[in-house]
Design a protein around this motif. Structure first.
Motif, PDB file in Angstrom:
ATOM      1  N   THR A 152       0.854  -1.187   0.000  1.00 16.68           N
ATOM      2  CA  THR A 152       0.000   0.000   0.000  1.00 16.68           C
ATOM      3  C   THR A 152       0.889   1.236   0.000  1.00 16.68           C
ATOM      4  O   THR A 152       2.129   1.128   0.119  1.00 16.68           O
ATOM      5  N   SER A 155       0.722   4.029   5.738  1.00 11.07           N
ATOM      6  CA  SER A 155       0.075   3.428   6.906  1.00 11.07           C
ATOM      7  C   SER A 155       0.382   4.264   8.130  1.00 11.07           C
ATOM      8  O   SER A 155       1.396   4.975   8.183  1.00 11.07           O
ATOM      9  N   GLU A 165      -3.398   1.281  10.620  1.00 14.44           N
ATOM     10  CA  GLU A 165      -4.440   1.589   9.640  1.00 14.44           C
ATOM     11  C   GLU A 165      -3.837   2.239   8.406  1.00 14.44           C
ATOM     12  O   GLU A 165      -2.791   2.898   8.488  1.00 14.44           O
ATOM     13  N   THR A 167      -5.196   4.374   4.674  1.00 11.82           N
ATOM     14  CA  THR A 167      -6.316   4.923   3.920  1.00 11.82           C
ATOM     15  C   THR A 167      -6.102   4.816   2.409  1.00 11.82           C
ATOM     16  O   THR A 167      -7.009   5.072   1.629  1.00 11.82           O
ATOM     17  N   LYS A 182      -9.768  -0.209  -0.526  1.00  8.18           N
ATOM     18  CA  LYS A 182      -9.383   1.203  -0.432  1.00  8.18           C
ATOM     19  C   LYS A 182      -8.776   1.563   0.918  1.00  8.18           C
ATOM     20  O   LYS A 182      -8.126   2.590   1.051  1.00  8.18           O
ATOM     21  N   SER A 183      -8.993   0.779   1.931  1.00  6.12           N
ATOM     22  CA  SER A 183      -8.408   1.021   3.254  1.00  6.12           C
ATOM     23  C   SER A 183      -8.372  -0.282   4.025  1.00  6.12           C
ATOM     24  O   SER A 183      -9.018  -1.264   3.644  1.00  6.12           O
TER      25      SER A 183
END
Length: 206
Positions: A152, A155, A165, A167, A182-183
């Motif tokens: 990703t 984070s 987490e 986004t 997407k998240s």
């Protein structure tokens, strides 16, 4: 008949006056020489001090005022529930304009390092904020642990809650197959991975 040597006459007033003048001259010279010697010693000491200061300034590294930097740092901590985590990096540099901001080069976050399936999250760069208890990971974020392998853009790890987490879009392989979302959120030291927003999966058949 022997002749006895006559005793030398006592020093006269002229001799005493000459000795007194010589003594007075010596005292006057001493009064001049002593302060001069003290002044010379003082000047010499000042010279030594200045020379030492200049030599120390030359010997001091040019980057003496550079921000504090640690090489290969390793931060070990626990979240609010006592769960351990480890943060490592190539370098950690404290922001000289913001003391609570620490810049990390190629950081890695390990959740449940001593467990059977630790979760590792790596990135190109990161920022740790001591006041907010957050670690921001940016650039080529990779999440690996057990049977999951995801990538990703960024984070955020909260060192107080132990929650990770993201986004940005995440994609990769999980236990069920390929997943795109997407998240996402990682909970319970990496044991629970939750995907949100436009989740797409392709189940691998065995």
């Amino acid at each position: 008949m022997s002749l006895a040597q006559a005793p030398s006459p006592a020093a006269g007033p002229r001799d005493q006056a000459a000795r007194w003048r010589a003594h007075s001259v010596m005292i006057r010279r001493a009064r001049i020489a002593l302060p001069a010697a003290i002044g010379a010693i003082f000047v010499l000491l000042v010279g030594f001090v200045i020379h030492g200061s200049l030599a120390g300034a030359k010997a001091r590294p040019q980057d003496a005022d550079a921000p504090i930097q640690l090489v290969n740092p390793r931060f070990v901590g626990r979240d609010g529930k006592g769960r351990a985590y480890v943060i490592t990096a190539k370098t950690a540099t404290r922001d000289e304009k913001d003391y609570n901001r620490v810049l990390l080069d190629t950081p890695m976050l390990v959740l449940d390092e001593e467990g059977s399936n630790p979760t590792r999250i790596s990135s190109q760069s990161g920022v740790y904020r001591e006041d907010a208890h957050t670690l921001n990971l940016d650039g080529g974020v990779k999440l690996n642990g057990g049977d999951v392998n995801f990538s990703t853009a960024s984070s955020i790890f909260n060192t107080a809650t132990g929650v990770l987490e993201g986004t940005g879009e995440i994609q990769g392989m999980g236990a069920l197959g390929e997943i795109i979302a997407k998240s996402y959120g990682v909970y319970d030291k990496g044991d629970r991975l939750v995907f949100k927003g436009g989740v797409r999966t392709r189940v691998e058949s065995h």
